[in-house]
Design an enzyme around this catalytic site. Structure first.
Site, PDB file in Angstrom:
ATOM      1  N   GLU A  92       1.083  -0.826  -0.004  1.00  0.00           N
ATOM      2  CA  GLU A  92       0.094   0.048   0.074  1.00  0.00           C
ATOM      3  C   GLU A  92       1.342   1.768  -0.359  1.00  0.00           C
ATOM      4  O   GLU A  92       0.190   2.697   0.346  1.00  0.00           O
ATOM      5  CB  GLU A  92      -0.817  -0.045   1.190  1.00  0.00           C
ATOM      6  CG  GLU A  92      -1.839  -1.132   0.703  1.00  0.00           C
ATOM      7  CD  GLU A  92      -3.499  -1.219   0.029  1.00  0.00           C
ATOM      8  OE1 GLU A  92      -2.912  -0.246  -0.880  1.00  0.00           O
ATOM      9  OE2 GLU A  92      -3.577  -2.453  -0.091  1.00  0.00           O
ATOM     10  N   HIS A 131      -2.721   1.197   8.543  1.00  0.00           N
ATOM     11  CA  HIS A 131      -4.043   0.924   8.038  1.00  0.00           C
ATOM     12  C   HIS A 131      -4.110   0.053   8.733  1.00  0.00           C
ATOM     13  O   HIS A 131      -2.591  -1.057   9.328  1.00  0.00           O
ATOM     14  CB  HIS A 131      -3.415   0.291   6.102  1.00  0.00           C
ATOM     15  CG  HIS A 131      -4.304  -0.113   5.573  1.00  0.00           C
ATOM     16  ND1 HIS A 131      -5.956  -0.490   5.714  1.00  0.00           N
ATOM     17  CD2 HIS A 131      -4.134  -1.658   4.921  1.00  0.00           C
ATOM     18  CE1 HIS A 131      -6.230  -1.286   5.446  1.00  0.00           C
ATOM     19  NE2 HIS A 131      -5.221  -2.762   4.982  1.00  0.00           N
ATOM     20  N   HIS A 174      -7.685  -3.867   9.420  1.00  0.00           N
ATOM     21  CA  HIS A 174      -8.460  -4.457   9.146  1.00  0.00           C
ATOM     22  C   HIS A 174      -9.929  -4.529  10.446  1.00  0.00           C
ATOM     23  O   HIS A 174     -10.104  -5.825  10.752  1.00  0.00           O
ATOM     24  CB  HIS A 174      -8.157  -5.753   8.887  1.00  0.00           C
ATOM     25  CG  HIS A 174      -7.204  -6.077   7.521  1.00  0.00           C
ATOM     26  ND1 HIS A 174      -6.757  -6.586   6.956  1.00  0.00           N
ATOM     27  CD2 HIS A 174      -6.900  -4.612   6.032  1.00  0.00           C
ATOM     28  CE1 HIS A 174      -5.816  -6.192   6.073  1.00  0.00           C
ATOM     29  NE2 HIS A 174      -6.234  -5.396   5.612  1.00  0.00           N
ATOM     30  N   GLU A 204     -17.905  10.661  22.597  1.00  0.00           N
ATOM     31  CA  GLU A 204     -16.742  11.115  22.592  1.00  0.00           C
ATOM     32  C   GLU A 204     -16.188  10.913  21.227  1.00  0.00           C
ATOM     33  O   GLU A 204     -15.654  11.502  20.603  1.00  0.00           O
ATOM     34  CB  GLU A 204     -15.428  10.726  24.181  1.00  0.00           C
ATOM     35  CG  GLU A 204     -15.458  11.101  24.915  1.00  0.00           C
ATOM     36  CD  GLU A 204     -14.748  11.536  26.119  1.00  0.00           C
ATOM     37  OE1 GLU A 204     -12.871  11.401  25.258  1.00  0.00           O
ATOM     38  OE2 GLU A 204     -14.692  12.264  26.849  1.00  0.00           O
ATOM     39  N   HIS A 211     -12.645  -3.730   3.237  1.00  0.00           N
ATOM     40  CA  HIS A 211     -11.256  -4.311   3.092  1.00  0.00           C
ATOM     41  C   HIS A 211     -11.040  -3.496   4.925  1.00  0.00           C
ATOM     42  O   HIS A 211     -10.377  -4.465   6.017  1.00  0.00           O
ATOM     43  CB  HIS A 211     -10.596  -3.133   2.454  1.00  0.00           C
ATOM     44  CG  HIS A 211      -9.040  -3.208   2.296  1.00  0.00           C
ATOM     45  ND1 HIS A 211      -8.082  -3.604   1.256  1.00  0.00           N
ATOM     46  CD2 HIS A 211      -8.157  -3.290   3.278  1.00  0.00           C
ATOM     47  CE1 HIS A 211      -6.954  -3.926   1.542  1.00  0.00           C
ATOM     48  NE2 HIS A 211      -6.983  -3.973   2.291  1.00  0.00           N
TER      49      HIS A 211
HETATM   50  O1  2HA Z   1      -1.377  -7.512   3.115  1.00  0.00           O
HETATM   51  O2  2HA Z   1      -3.308  -5.149   4.357  1.00  0.00           O
HETATM   52  O3  2HA Z   1      -3.990  -3.758   1.932  1.00  0.00           O
HETATM   53  C1  2HA Z   1      -1.467  -6.059   4.230  1.00  0.00           C
HETATM   54  C2  2HA Z   1      -2.424  -5.193   3.102  1.00  0.00           C
HETATM   55  C3  2HA Z   1      -2.970  -4.993   1.930  1.00  0.00           C
HETATM   56 ZN    ZN Z   2      -5.657  -3.590   4.474  1.00  0.00          ZN
END
Ligand code: 2HA
Ligand code: ZN
Length: 272
Positions: A116, A139, A141, A169, A210
């Site tokens: 990414e 980032h 998930h 909050e 995602h």
């Molecule tokens: O594999 O999260 O978006 C890494 C990730 C791709």
């Molecule tokens: Zn990801």
């Protein structure tokens, strides 16, 4: 020269990746983090003239040329960063041409930065225009945030207002709201450009089905932002099929903002 393994930025990355793994936000190789470093500080641990490898990145990041980042590696597991930081992450400088990076440390055993990278670098460029102190893009998930993207309208205002109502909050943590993108192919320049456009206005952007991107001045701030969104999404998932007896009204959300001297996203609260 000090020992790079003792550098605060290496230790912090080890701690946060382990923490995020334990939160259940980063299964297998899921998730990635980039943190912009102070060259002065890095030079106490690394010779900035000693470029180990030059890697093409396939897009123009010249607005970040000369900037140094510590970034998790593609295909690497957050669970393993603490055990072998030099294999699972690395430090690079954006080359003067803008479409190459100069590896200064890490990514050992043929590693490369996160898939990414377009989203990370374009987000750094965009956030710095709004806040020159922004250093972190993170980032992951988280399950409830993802679950919410299956059942909730993917509109910035509607999604944000639902989250604002889940924890008092929330509006204090993200008064500007959050951006939401529909599902797109990940790891592409296209998703990077779309995310950067949103992250100009919001410090958090959700990718439908995602995950989430969070920005901040430091790891704590970006982590705390994602943590708050995920907690609010968890409450939403818990109550979404239950008759609601009471909630927080827009006027009450405004009262919170007044009390904390914050300005909520212009025009989103219905105060009539
Ligand atoms: O594999 O999260 O978006 C890494 C990730 C791709
Ligand atoms: Zn990801």
């Amino acid at each position: 020269m000090y020992n790079i393994f003792e550098a605060p930025f290496v230790k912090e990355m080890c701690e946060i990746t382990a923490q995020m793994y334990r939160m259940g936000w980063d299964e297998r190789n899921g998730g990635n983090i980039s943190c912009r470093l102070d060259p002065q500080l890095v030079s106490q641990y690394l010779d900035l003239n000693d470029v180990k490898r030059v890697l093409p990145i396939g897009f123009d990041a010249s607005e970040a040329k000369g900037q140094i980042f510590i970034v998790t590696g593609t295909g690497r597991y957050f669970r393993n960063v603490e055990k072998a930081p030099q294999d699972n992450m690395g430090i690079f400088r954006v080359a003067p041409c803008g479409n190459e990076i100069e590896v200064l440390w890490g990514f050992e055993g043929g590693g490369r930065p996160t898939s990414e990278l377009p989203t990370h670098l374009l987000n750094h460029i965009e956030r710095q225009k709004v806040d020159p102190e922004n250093r972190v893009i993170l980032h992951c998930h988280p399950a409830n945030t993802l679950a919410m993207t299956f059942v909730h309208e993917l509109d910035d205002k509607a999604f944000t207002k639902t989250l604002w109502r889940m924890i008092t909050e929330c509006i204090v943590v993200f008064p500007e709201g959050i951006g939401v993108l529909p599902w797109m192919v990940c790891g592409t320049l296209e998703i990077g450009i779309a995310t950067a456009k949103k992250i100009h206005d919001y410090r958090a952007v959700i990718w439908g089905q995602h995950g989430i991107f969070g920005a901040g001045r430091d790891l704590d701030e970006a982590f705390g932002l994602v943590e708050t969104i995920e907690k609010a999404a968890e409450i939403y998932i818990k109550i979404m099929n239950t008759p609601i007896k009471q909630s927080i009204t827009d006027k009450e959300l405004m009262a919170v903002c007044e009390s904390f001297h914050l300005t909520p996203h212009e025009g989103w609260l219905d105060l009539e």
